[in-house]
Design a protein around this motif. Sequence first.
Motif, mmCIF file in Angstrom:
data_model
loop_
_atom_site.group_PDB
_atom_site.id
_atom_site.type_symbol
_atom_site.label_atom_id
_atom_site.label_comp_id
_atom_site.label_asym_id
_atom_site.label_seq_id
_atom_site.Cartn_x
_atom_site.Cartn_y
_atom_site.Cartn_z
ATOM 1 N N ALA A 170 3.475 -2.769 5.233
ATOM 2 C CA ALA A 170 4.032 -2.265 3.977
ATOM 3 C C ALA A 170 2.998 -2.532 2.895
ATOM 4 C CB ALA A 170 5.340 -2.968 3.633
ATOM 5 N N ASN A 171 3.037 -1.739 1.862
ATOM 6 C CA ASN A 171 2.059 -1.875 0.783
ATOM 7 C C ASN A 171 2.770 -1.912 -0.570
ATOM 8 O OD1 ASN A 171 -0.255 -1.862 -0.725
ATOM 9 N ND2 ASN A 171 -0.775 0.293 -0.319
ATOM 10 N N PRO A 172 3.606 -2.947 -0.804
ATOM 11 C CA PRO A 172 4.429 -2.951 -2.014
ATOM 12 C C PRO A 172 3.626 -2.876 -3.322
ATOM 13 C CG PRO A 172 4.517 -5.094 -0.892
ATOM 14 C CD PRO A 172 3.877 -4.123 0.047
ATOM 15 N N ALA A 173 2.387 -3.330 -3.321
ATOM 16 C CA ALA A 173 1.619 -3.247 -4.570
ATOM 17 C C ALA A 173 1.487 -1.785 -4.996
ATOM 18 C CB ALA A 173 0.247 -3.893 -4.401
ATOM 19 N N PRO A 215 -3.482 -0.626 15.097
ATOM 20 C CA PRO A 215 -2.223 0.103 14.928
ATOM 21 C C PRO A 215 -1.312 -0.012 16.150
ATOM 22 C CG PRO A 215 -4.045 1.415 14.138
ATOM 23 C CD PRO A 215 -4.655 0.207 14.776
ATOM 24 N N GLY A 216 -0.033 -0.139 15.881
ATOM 25 C CA GLY A 216 0.965 -0.113 16.957
ATOM 26 C C GLY A 216 1.145 -1.405 17.717
ATOM 27 N N SER A 217 0.472 -2.472 17.298
ATOM 28 C CA SER A 217 0.551 -3.688 18.112
ATOM 29 C C SER A 217 1.306 -4.830 17.433
ATOM 30 C CB SER A 217 -0.856 -4.127 18.522
ATOM 31 O OG SER A 217 -1.628 -4.408 17.384
ATOM 32 N N ARG A 288 6.622 3.635 11.686
ATOM 33 C CA ARG A 288 5.961 4.903 11.961
ATOM 34 C C ARG A 288 5.055 4.880 13.180
ATOM 35 N NH1 ARG A 288 8.540 8.636 9.675
ATOM 36 N NH2 ARG A 288 8.586 8.800 7.424
ATOM 37 N N SER A 289 5.066 3.753 13.896
ATOM 38 C CA SER A 289 4.200 3.672 15.065
ATOM 39 C C SER A 289 5.048 3.878 16.305
ATOM 40 C CB SER A 289 3.550 2.298 15.140
ATOM 41 O OG SER A 289 2.896 2.012 13.933
ATOM 42 N N ALA A 290 4.401 4.290 17.362
ATOM 43 C CA ALA A 290 5.127 4.307 18.638
ATOM 44 C C ALA A 290 5.488 2.859 18.902
ATOM 45 C CB ALA A 290 4.215 4.835 19.721
ATOM 46 N N PRO A 573 -0.641 5.396 -4.105
ATOM 47 C CA PRO A 573 -0.131 4.553 -5.188
ATOM 48 C C PRO A 573 0.402 5.346 -6.387
ATOM 49 C CG PRO A 573 -2.347 3.862 -4.532
ATOM 50 C CD PRO A 573 -2.016 5.058 -3.716
ATOM 51 N N TYR A 574 -0.190 6.507 -6.669
ATOM 52 C CA TYR A 574 0.214 7.237 -7.877
ATOM 53 C C TYR A 574 0.863 8.575 -7.587
ATOM 54 C CZ TYR A 574 -2.622 3.693 -10.056
ATOM 55 O OH TYR A 574 -3.134 2.493 -10.448
ATOM 56 N N ARG A 575 1.429 8.689 -6.402
ATOM 57 C CA ARG A 575 2.201 9.890 -6.083
ATOM 58 C C ARG A 575 3.491 9.420 -5.452
ATOM 59 N NH1 ARG A 575 -1.516 14.713 -4.542
ATOM 60 N NH2 ARG A 575 -3.310 14.187 -5.791
HETATM 61 N N1 LIG Z 1 3.561 4.981 -5.103
HETATM 62 C C1 LIG Z 1 4.400 5.373 -4.142
HETATM 63 N N2 LIG Z 1 5.533 4.653 -3.894
HETATM 64 C C2 LIG Z 1 6.369 5.034 -2.898
HETATM 65 C C3 LIG Z 1 6.137 6.210 -2.154
HETATM 66 C C4 LIG Z 1 4.946 6.958 -2.442
HETATM 67 O O1 LIG Z 1 4.668 8.004 -1.830
HETATM 68 N N3 LIG Z 1 4.102 6.499 -3.426
HETATM 69 N N4 LIG Z 1 7.012 6.600 -1.182
HETATM 70 C C5 LIG Z 1 8.324 5.967 -1.111
HETATM 71 C C6 LIG Z 1 8.840 6.143 0.266
HETATM 72 S S1 LIG Z 1 9.604 7.617 0.649
HETATM 73 C C7 LIG Z 1 8.676 5.210 1.217
HETATM 74 S S2 LIG Z 1 9.305 5.482 2.805
HETATM 75 C C8 LIG Z 1 8.046 3.917 0.931
HETATM 76 C C9 LIG Z 1 6.939 3.542 1.921
HETATM 77 O O2 LIG Z 1 6.494 2.273 1.622
HETATM 78 P P1 LIG Z 1 5.471 1.496 2.587
HETATM 79 O O3 LIG Z 1 6.052 1.326 3.928
HETATM 80 O O4 LIG Z 1 5.002 0.277 1.869
HETATM 81 O O5 LIG Z 1 4.304 2.592 2.569
HETATM 82 P P2 LIG Z 1 3.208 3.124 3.522
HETATM 83 O O6 LIG Z 1 2.060 3.616 2.736
HETATM 84 O O7 LIG Z 1 3.800 4.061 4.483
HETATM 85 O O8 LIG Z 1 2.730 1.732 4.113
HETATM 86 C C10 LIG Z 1 2.615 1.467 5.291
HETATM 87 C C11 LIG Z 1 1.381 0.571 5.557
HETATM 88 O O9 LIG Z 1 1.415 0.437 6.952
HETATM 89 C C12 LIG Z 1 0.107 0.432 7.438
HETATM 90 N N5 LIG Z 1 0.134 0.697 8.868
HETATM 91 C C13 LIG Z 1 -0.069 1.845 9.549
HETATM 92 N N6 LIG Z 1 0.081 1.642 10.873
HETATM 93 C C14 LIG Z 1 0.380 0.330 11.035
HETATM 94 C C15 LIG Z 1 0.663 -0.504 12.179
HETATM 95 O O10 LIG Z 1 0.676 -0.063 13.318
HETATM 96 N N7 LIG Z 1 0.954 -1.805 11.931
HETATM 97 C C16 LIG Z 1 0.956 -2.339 10.678
HETATM 98 N N8 LIG Z 1 1.244 -3.631 10.532
HETATM 99 N N9 LIG Z 1 0.665 -1.582 9.596
HETATM 100 C C17 LIG Z 1 0.410 -0.275 9.779
HETATM 101 C C18 LIG Z 1 -0.585 1.464 6.585
HETATM 102 O O11 LIG Z 1 -1.984 1.245 6.629
HETATM 103 C C19 LIG Z 1 0.044 1.217 5.211
HETATM 104 O O12 LIG Z 1 -0.736 0.361 4.425
HETATM 105 O O13 LIG Z 1 7.456 3.900 -0.361
HETATM 106 C C20 LIG Z 1 8.226 4.480 -1.411
HETATM 107 N N10 LIG Z 1 7.474 4.264 -2.631
#
Ligand SMILES: Nc1nc2c(c(=O)[nH]1)N[C@H]1C(S)=C(S)[C@@H](COP(=O)(O)OP(=O)(O)OC[C@H]3O[C@@H](n4cnc5c(=O)[nH]c(N)nc54)[C@H](O)[C@@H]3O)O[C@H]1N2
Length: 681
Positions: A170-173, A215-217, A288-290, A573-575
Amino acid sequence: MTSDRNKLFRNICPKNCFSSCTMISTVENGRIAELKGDQSHPYTKGKLCAKGFSFIEANAHRDRVKFPYYQKVKGSGKFVKITWEKAYDMIVSEMVNIYQRNENLLPLGFYKGTGNLGVHHYVTEEFFTSMGETTKIIDASSSYVSLQRFGSSSNPLTIKEASLIIIWGANPAATNVHLIPFIIEAKVKGSKVVVIDPLYTQTAELADLFIQIQPGSDGALAGLLIKGLVENLPDSEQTERFAEQVRWIPTEEALHICGVSTEAIDLLQEWLRKAGSVAHLIGNGVFRSAGTGQSLRMIEVLAEVHGDLGKNGGGIFIRKGSVRLFHNQLSGDDSTFKGRLLDLSNPEGGIRFYDDLIANHNLGDFSVAKSPVEMLWISCGNPLTQAPHPQLWSKFMQDIRLVVTVDHYLTPTANMSNLVLPTTTHFEEYDLVLNDYHQGLDYNEKAISPYYESRSEWSIMKELALRLNKALPGVCSFPVHSTEEEYLDAQFNDRVFQVYGVRRVTDIKSRMGPVFPSKSQDRAVSEFKELEIALKERVENEQKGEFVKRGQTSAGKVPTTKHPFWLLTPHHPYRLNSQFYFLNLGDETEAYVGINAEAARKLGIFNGEIVRVSNNRDSIEIKAVYSTQVPEDIVFIYEGWYPESDVDVNRLIPSARTVTAEEGPSESGALYNTIVNIEKL
Ligand SMILES: Nc1nc2c(c(=O)[nH]1)N[C@H]1C(S)=C(S)[C@@H](COP(=O)(O)OP(=O)(O)OC[C@H]3O[C@@H](n4cnc5c(=O)[nH]c(N)nc54)[C@H](O)[C@@H]3O)O[C@H]1N2
Ligand SMILES: Nc1nc2c(c(=O)[nH]1)N[C@H]1C(S)=C(S)[C@@H](COP(=O)(O)OP(=O)(O)OC[C@H]3O[C@@H](n4cnc5c(=O)[nH]c(N)nc54)[C@H](O)[C@@H]3O)O[C@H]1N2
Ligand SMILES: [Mo]
């Protein structure tokens, strides 16, 4: 501040996000002049994100669709402006034709995306389920549905009490900015933060330990952590039981699969042992991973073994997923839906990873199948950039006689439609917003009148119902209310009352703030009793040689010589998905593929050069940008809509669904399980 000219309104951001911010809007001369966050909100605390502030500009943006438009040939762009009356006529006469030919309305298809999650917007589903059996179109684009199975999410406000925070994919920042102050508060109190991600993200910058996982592990990593934990627990009958179940996990092999060093895992083990309560934040990277189910289960077991479930500041923190509570939300719930579900990410049904099948799939099947879809209604969705395998969507739309899209912008999906209907934003309509993270339920006031000829989705459906009742008496049971507020009042039910203690709009309105569940609905600790059983099954799986590798091998997708890179498509981050493309809030208005400089140099690719990214599915041309965020075998492209560069990254994304070990196919798409090749042009 309030004067005769200025008035304050409460608007709730209805976007698909963790926060559902309350905005205090100042209206001046019929326009939103100022926006502020509501300081009394316990989660957002008066802060809005960059996109939130940009609503002032977005709401009156010149690209917003102002009138209903029609084009005979989809994709031609030869739109002509028409009146609402004409639009309603076209729609109703198509429905009447369908009814007369078929004696039912099964060929009526509808698709409700996640562009607006307000209760009001489920009116689409209610309308199309009020006419007997119709066809609900679904795909694997949104991850949130599957999370309901793992429904026990802890309250995000408690994160500040955690003594160790582990962020899995997740990328909460970037995606959940209101959580960051809670994480910082925990850090100040001495909590450690661990980020597990293949990409060095904005959140990784905050971490005490960053694990750049393969990824996926994640499941394999969690397995190793469990093993380490139980080895160090004091002897007891229960410990021994657990130990027996995880002893077999091959440490060396698992570390290799995760791409994690012994040093990193040792440090994490040490922090885990010392930690009071551990917060596991899980994001799309895991969903989102298998092997999603596998990974989630293992993280849950880890939380259970460490004793974090139900503890203040501990447990699993996820978005619960589109909570359906109100009347109109229940009408279109997949599990109870009475009509036909057409899954564009799984047209064969029940097949887990049918990539090859899709490649050979006769796309014409939809038109020759019994009761093909003849009219399609799309609301709040932009599947041509957001769904996996948009080629299939595009073909599907092409074959339909009348495609209607309700949106604010002329998106690629709107462009592939015959009719585009302009609709109101949350400043221009009444709504209720039910948040699926902090769980606040709040009331959105109409602050200004609709932009040009935009109409609210409720009013569009109501007008159609009135006309249908004349043309096809008795077919449509959609209730005709006289005002939007009356419509919203009719959505309340006993379940809403049980959870929130409110029975009508005014009960919320009078509080001038969000209502939270009267008692915690989610700490379903009992669910975790099953974990021990699940863990046992894991062992049996291992005997079949499936466990540790599952995340990588079920999909048959690890980089190969032909496709040597993983492709990740995280959120910008900005969409927000395909929205806010026009704001240019970040540095980038163009799409780009982020590639490790060393990997690029080996291919003779310069920074800024246009390259070809391809796989079995398709190929796209896109600018390459050297990035220090990724190792040599991973590249990334932010998902979303990039009109400037005309790049649709999802053309490379397969429509496989993730699989949970116990439950078979889940609703989430394995979007991050993609491999590609990169070439110099
Ligand atoms: N600014 C902004 N905010 C949003 C959104 C947006 O589009 N922009 N979308 C909204 C929506 S609909 C959602 S669902 C959420 C999503 O929120 P997050 O889940 O935080 O967003 P993602 O960018 O999908 O982040 C997933 C992270 O998982 C990493 N990742 C990919 N594969 C793997 C893996 O196999 N293992 C691990 N550990 N990491 C992996 C990616 O590199 C990425 O950094 O955010 C919401 N907020
Ligand atoms: N490759 C890749 N693809 C992904 C993802 C990924 O990580 N990688 N993430 C996926 C995820 S988690 C999600 S949730 C989906 C999101 O994909 P979608 O569900 O399609 O959501 P959005 O792109 O946010 O918005 C869709 C449309 O809704 C419109 N809209 C906004 N407000 C309203 C309204 O009030 N009324 C109407 N009628 N329309 C409105 C917007 O203008 C936009 O065109 O994308 C998924 N696609
Ligand atoms: Mo999402």
